[in-house]
Design an enzyme around this catalytic site. Structure first.
Site: not given
Ligand code: NI
Length: 177
Positions: A49, A54, A102-103, A144-145, A148
């Protein structure tokens, strides 16, 4: 399409609530290209995701897609989903704790509690209204997304930090790979 640069933890864009996307602009060429780039970027970095902040755009856009990949070797499949201005509401008090990464927080995993089932209302990339419920892994990824978009990172959601694990140790001790 282009691979976008990923904001890493510490970048203020990750801590700001993201702006709503004006519904009228959803189908604009600029947004269409941006969403294509988000998908391309998520795939390039083997994410499941990716949220607008991000990639340095404080916009309420999330792309999600999961299949087995090197970062998530045993992941369930989630078909590509694009969620614009998503609202997420728990459908149960029941939570589950499981590993997340997480990226924007590279090479770190930790166990995070999430609601097991949530209702999601959003727009898709055509501007169509979506209203659906999801469970388990899909529900986890959406929470999670969605976080963000509120400036929240998975570390903030951990009850304790004692499961915080570097990727090499995660692979050594916590997977059967
Ligand atoms: Ni993330």
């Amino acid at each position: 399409m282009a691979i976008l640069k990923i904001a890493q933890m510490g970048n203020p864009v990750l801590r700001r609530p993201a702006d709503l996307v004006p519904i009228k602009s959803i189908k604009s060429p600029i947004l269409k290209k941006f969403i294509d780039d988000m998908i391309e970027t998520m795939r390039e970095y083997s994410g499941v995701g990716l949220a607008g902040p991000q990639v340095h755009e404080s916009l309420q856009i999330v792309v999600i897609e999961a299949h087995e990949n090197p970062r998530y070797p045993q992941t369930p499949t989630i078909p590509l989903a694009i969620l614009i201005n998503p609202a997420v509401e728990p459908l149960t008090d029941e939570t589950d704790e499981d590993w997340e990464g997480c990226l924007s927080i590279p090479d770190i995993r930790g166990k995070v509690p999430r609601y097991r089932e949530v209702r999601v209302r959003a727009h898709d990339r055509e501007g169509k209204e979506l209203d659906f419920s999801v469970k388990d892994f899909f529900a986890r990824v959406i929470q999670h997304e969605h976080d963000h978009l509120q400036g929240i990172l998975f570390l903030d959601r951990m009850k304790k930090l004692d499961t915080l694990t570097y990727m090499a140790e995660y692979q050594r001790y916590w997977t059967n790979q």
